[in-house]
Motif scaffolding. Structure first.
Motif, mmCIF file in Angstrom:
data_model
loop_
_atom_site.group_PDB
_atom_site.id
_atom_site.type_symbol
_atom_site.label_atom_id
_atom_site.label_comp_id
_atom_site.label_asym_id
_atom_site.label_seq_id
_atom_site.Cartn_x
_atom_site.Cartn_y
_atom_site.Cartn_z
ATOM 1 N N GLU A 219 30.911 49.420 3.838
ATOM 2 C CA GLU A 219 30.278 50.782 3.650
ATOM 3 C C GLU A 219 31.198 51.894 2.802
ATOM 4 O O GLU A 219 30.771 52.614 2.073
ATOM 5 N N GLN A 220 32.545 51.693 2.898
ATOM 6 C CA GLN A 220 33.364 52.651 1.998
ATOM 7 C C GLN A 220 33.424 52.280 0.603
ATOM 8 O O GLN A 220 33.335 52.859 -0.174
ATOM 9 N N ALA A 221 33.332 50.883 0.289
ATOM 10 C CA ALA A 221 33.400 50.362 -1.063
ATOM 11 C C ALA A 221 31.938 50.817 -1.618
ATOM 12 O O ALA A 221 31.792 51.121 -2.858
ATOM 13 N N ASN B 78 22.263 44.600 17.210
ATOM 14 C CA ASN B 78 21.877 44.471 15.807
ATOM 15 C C ASN B 78 22.172 42.906 15.640
ATOM 16 O O ASN B 78 23.016 42.943 15.011
ATOM 17 N N PRO B 79 21.394 42.144 16.179
ATOM 18 C CA PRO B 79 21.581 40.661 16.062
ATOM 19 C C PRO B 79 21.551 40.246 14.659
ATOM 20 O O PRO B 79 21.821 39.016 14.222
ATOM 21 N N THR B 80 21.135 40.914 13.562
ATOM 22 C CA THR B 80 21.377 40.438 12.095
ATOM 23 C C THR B 80 22.775 41.052 11.586
ATOM 24 O O THR B 80 22.923 40.814 10.257
ATOM 25 N N SER B 81 23.477 41.430 12.277
ATOM 26 C CA SER B 81 24.817 41.765 11.950
ATOM 27 C C SER B 81 25.586 40.678 11.043
ATOM 28 O O SER B 81 25.729 39.527 11.536
ATOM 29 N N LEU B 82 25.955 40.899 9.868
ATOM 30 C CA LEU B 82 26.794 40.142 9.102
ATOM 31 C C LEU B 82 28.293 40.062 9.229
ATOM 32 O O LEU B 82 28.896 39.319 9.121
ATOM 33 N N ARG B 83 28.810 41.294 9.590
ATOM 34 C CA ARG B 83 30.176 41.454 9.555
ATOM 35 C C ARG B 83 30.667 42.169 10.962
ATOM 36 O O ARG B 83 29.946 42.737 11.769
ATOM 37 N N CYS B 84 31.820 41.904 11.324
ATOM 38 C CA CYS B 84 32.489 42.717 12.338
ATOM 39 C C CYS B 84 32.549 44.294 12.045
ATOM 40 O O CYS B 84 32.440 44.670 10.998
ATOM 41 N N ALA C 61 35.293 46.431 11.445
ATOM 42 C CA ALA C 61 36.318 46.602 10.574
ATOM 43 C C ALA C 61 35.739 46.390 9.096
ATOM 44 O O ALA C 61 35.905 47.201 8.299
ATOM 45 N N CYS C 62 35.233 45.086 9.020
ATOM 46 C CA CYS C 62 34.539 44.660 7.522
ATOM 47 C C CYS C 62 33.492 45.366 7.132
ATOM 48 O O CYS C 62 33.347 45.705 6.102
ATOM 49 N N GLN C 63 32.803 45.930 8.275
ATOM 50 C CA GLN C 63 31.422 46.711 7.993
ATOM 51 C C GLN C 63 32.042 48.060 7.446
ATOM 52 O O GLN C 63 31.263 48.449 6.260
ATOM 53 N N CYS D 96 31.981 37.167 11.226
ATOM 54 C CA CYS D 96 31.918 37.766 10.297
ATOM 55 C C CYS D 96 32.013 37.020 8.896
ATOM 56 O O CYS D 96 32.662 36.100 8.530
ATOM 57 N N ILE D 97 31.144 37.385 7.984
ATOM 58 C CA ILE D 97 30.885 36.873 6.778
ATOM 59 C C ILE D 97 31.978 36.951 5.958
ATOM 60 O O ILE D 97 32.527 36.457 4.792
ATOM 61 N N ASP D 98 33.178 38.133 6.028
ATOM 62 C CA ASP D 98 34.156 38.623 5.312
ATOM 63 C C ASP D 98 35.543 38.042 5.789
ATOM 64 O O ASP D 98 36.242 37.373 5.019
#
Length: 128
Positions: free
Chosen positions: A117-119, A103-109, A111-113, A88-90
């Protein structure tokens, strides 16, 4: 992420990239360049300018989406190469393998995703 798993995802990403590029070529009528494809499409258009404008808008939207997808794939391939793929990048935790398969391009776990998205929903910019 260990090497055999990274190799598996690396191959999946290369396959996705190859398929996306083939799809783009097919949409453009083979190996035509963007200018040639546009000229050919203009020749085939009817006198209905509204329909032609809508078709052009759709084409531009698809090209933008495909370009963004290619960038995401290339960035994921860089992460495979540098050993950071699957983290996870975060928060730095390992992204679940099931999520990466989906989705192999996922950047985040997850929870962080969700936080990103909320932000984003609150008007704050967030990256994928």
């Amino acid at each position: 992420m260990n090497t055999p798993i990274s190799d598996t995802f690396g191959q999946q990403l290369h396959d996705m990239r190859r398929e996306l590029l083939a799809q783009v070529r097919a949409q453009r009528g083979g190996n035509l360049g963007r200018a040639e494809a546009a000229a050919e499409a203009r020749e085939q258009q009817s006198d209905d300018w509204a329909q032609a404008d809508a078709a052009r808008d759709l084409s531009v939207a698809l090209e933008e989406r495909e370009a963004a997808e290619l960038v995401a794939i290339d960035e994921a391939l860089k992460r495979v190469a540098d050993g950071s793929f699957g983290l996870c990048i975060d928060c730095g935790v390992s992204i679940p393998t099931a999520r990466l398969h989906a989705n192999p391009t996922s950047l985040r776990c997850v929870a962080c995703q969700e936080k990103a998205e909320q932000a984003e929903g609150m008007g704050k910019p967030a990256t994928l």
